[in-house]
Design a protein around this motif. Structure first.
Motif, short mmCIF file in Angstrom:
data_model
loop_
_atom_site.label_atom_id
_atom_site.label_comp_id
_atom_site.label_asym_id
_atom_site.label_seq_id
_atom_site.Cartn_x
_atom_site.Cartn_y
_atom_site.Cartn_z
N ALA A 1 0.83 -1.20 0.00
CA ALA A 1 0.00 0.00 0.00
C ALA A 1 0.87 1.26 0.00
O ALA A 1 0.59 2.22 -0.73
CB ALA A 1 -0.92 -0.01 1.22
N GLU A 2 1.91 1.25 0.81
CA GLU A 2 2.85 2.37 0.86
C GLU A 2 3.44 2.64 -0.52
O GLU A 2 3.52 3.79 -0.97
CB GLU A 2 3.97 2.05 1.85
N ARG A 3 3.82 1.56 -1.21
CA ARG A 3 4.49 1.70 -2.50
C ARG A 3 3.57 2.24 -3.58
O ARG A 3 3.95 3.12 -4.36
CB ARG A 3 5.07 0.34 -2.92
N ILE A 4 2.33 1.75 -3.65
CA ILE A 4 1.45 2.22 -4.72
C ILE A 4 1.09 3.69 -4.54
O ILE A 4 0.97 4.45 -5.51
CB ILE A 4 0.19 1.34 -4.86
N VAL A 5 0.95 4.13 -3.30
CA VAL A 5 0.66 5.55 -3.04
C VAL A 5 1.86 6.40 -3.45
O VAL A 5 1.72 7.45 -4.09
CB VAL A 5 0.28 5.78 -1.57
N ARG A 6 3.05 5.92 -3.10
CA ARG A 6 4.27 6.69 -3.44
C ARG A 6 4.46 6.78 -4.95
O ARG A 6 4.74 7.86 -5.49
CB ARG A 6 5.50 6.03 -2.80
N VAL A 7 4.30 5.66 -5.64
CA VAL A 7 4.49 5.66 -7.09
C VAL A 7 3.42 6.50 -7.79
O VAL A 7 3.70 7.19 -8.77
CB VAL A 7 4.52 4.22 -7.64
N THR A 8 2.21 6.49 -7.27
CA THR A 8 1.15 7.32 -7.84
C THR A 8 1.51 8.79 -7.74
O THR A 8 1.34 9.56 -8.71
CB THR A 8 -0.19 7.05 -7.13
N GLU A 9 2.03 9.20 -6.59
CA GLU A 9 2.47 10.59 -6.43
C GLU A 9 3.60 10.92 -7.40
O GLU A 9 3.62 11.99 -8.01
CB GLU A 9 2.91 10.85 -4.99
N GLU A 10 4.53 9.99 -7.56
CA GLU A 10 5.63 10.19 -8.51
C GLU A 10 5.09 10.34 -9.93
O GLU A 10 5.56 11.19 -10.70
CB GLU A 10 6.60 9.01 -8.43
N CYS A 11 4.12 9.51 -10.29
CA CYS A 11 3.53 9.57 -11.62
C CYS A 11 2.90 10.93 -11.89
O CYS A 11 3.09 11.52 -12.97
CB CYS A 11 2.47 8.47 -11.79
N VAL A 12 2.14 11.42 -10.93
CA VAL A 12 1.48 12.71 -11.11
C VAL A 12 2.52 13.83 -11.25
O VAL A 12 2.40 14.71 -12.12
CB VAL A 12 0.51 13.00 -9.95
N ASN A 13 3.55 13.79 -10.44
CA ASN A 13 4.59 14.81 -10.53
C ASN A 13 5.34 14.75 -11.86
O ASN A 13 5.70 15.80 -12.44
CB ASN A 13 5.57 14.68 -9.36
N LEU A 14 5.57 13.54 -12.37
CA LEU A 14 6.20 13.40 -13.67
C LEU A 14 5.28 13.91 -14.78
O LEU A 14 5.73 14.52 -15.76
CB LEU A 14 6.59 11.95 -13.92
N GLY A 15 3.99 13.66 -14.63
CA GLY A 15 3.02 14.18 -15.59
C GLY A 15 3.00 15.69 -15.60
O GLY A 15 2.96 16.33 -16.67
N LEU A 16 3.06 16.28 -14.41
CA LEU A 16 3.11 17.74 -14.31
C LEU A 16 4.37 18.29 -14.98
O LEU A 16 4.32 19.30 -15.69
CB LEU A 16 3.08 18.17 -12.84
#
Length: 287
Positions: free
Chosen positions: A158-173
């Motif tokens: 759970a920790e990992r999927i939340v972290r990677v999701t945040e990374e994805c959004v920041n990369l998209g930005l």
């Protein structure tokens, strides 16, 4: 519109000093076969200021949830926080009664991808991850954002999927640039998600926003770089990939006809920002 006419956007400037260069550039891109936004999708200076006021309320509501969310509370309690804080600011929760949705906020837990309906019988427990998706209508101007919350000590998965999701959004930005394309955002997000073993929901995505809750364009997170609509100053939309632990496929709750679940019971996470394309970059309105 003639060069010396006052610009259609209400800025008070002549067209030649305001939107003329932007629209001429859009025309050149359209002649190359690219998808360009219609004029109605380019927000005026007045509209931008009003939408920013709505976004400030939306952020305040999410901040209030962040301060109070905890194990043992119900998702109905979250709904009450959202409703009370929104109304206190003179606004209305945009989801309430939208196409029949019965509550003020979407609360999606663990294997729920989106559109979870708050309920007094759904109690947050230690180890849950939950997406709280808040949308605000302030005097006819709309805003939308969501955050992931980890309830107490969560699993490594759970920790990992939340972290990677945040990374994805920041990369998209970071990939979003004026005169780039929506596909640039999608490619950055999808590449990082796949590199980490995750998939992205294809049939549900982001959307334009501001004068209505949902506007054009549909924002996909699985399309190639250089594809989809041109990013023109004045455009406003959400970046909100839904990232799954397993299959990108889903099903919708047959009883409430709203809540979307992962097909394989895997975890899902989503973080949503609302952004404005400017001539010098991208502004996050709800971060």
């Amino acid at each position: 519109m003639e060069r010396n006419d006052l610009c259609w956007c209400g800025s008070g400037k002549k067209y030649k000093k305001c939107h003329m260069a932007i629209e001429e550039k859009m025309k050149l891109h359209a002649e190359k076969g690219e998808i360009v936004p219609k004029r109605k999708l380019l927000k005026t200076p007045f509209q931008i200021e009003k939408i920013k006021e709505s976004a400030a309320v939306n952020t305040a509501v999410l901040d209030a949830v962040a301060e109070q969310i905890h194990a043992g509370m119900s998702t109905e309690d979250i709904d009450k926080i959202v409703y009370d804080v929104t109304v206190k600011h003179g606004a209305v929760p945009a989801p309430l009664h939208f196409e029949g949705f019965p509550k003020s906020v979407c609360t999606s837990i663990n294997n729920e991808i989106c559109h979870g309906i708050p309920d007094e019988s759904i109690i947050l427990k230690e180890g849950d991850i939950i997406n709280v998706d808040v949308s605000t209508n302030l005097k006819g101007y709309f805003s939308d954002a969501s955050r992931m919350f980890k309830i107490g000590q969560v699993s490594e998965e759970a920790e990992r999927i939340v972290r990677v999701t945040e990374e994805c959004v920041n990369l998209g930005l970071a990939a979003a640039k004026p005169w780039g394309h929506l596909g640039d955002i999608a490619d950055a997000i999808n590449t990082h998600a796949q590199a980490n073993g995750y998939t992205i929901v294809e049939d549900i995505g982001g959307h334009g926003i501001g004068l209505r809750f949902h506007e054009e364009p549909f924002v996909s997170y699985v399309t190639p770089k250089g594809s989809e609509m041109l990013l023109v100053p004045g455009m406003m939309f959400t970046i909100e990939p839904m990232i799954n632990e397993g299959s990108p496929d889903f099903y919708v709750d047959e009883e409430n006809d709203w809540t979307v679940y992962t097909i394989d019971d895997g975890l899902s996470a989503q973080i949503e920002y609302m952004v404005l394309v400017k001539e010098d970059g991208i502004e996050v309105l709800t971060k």
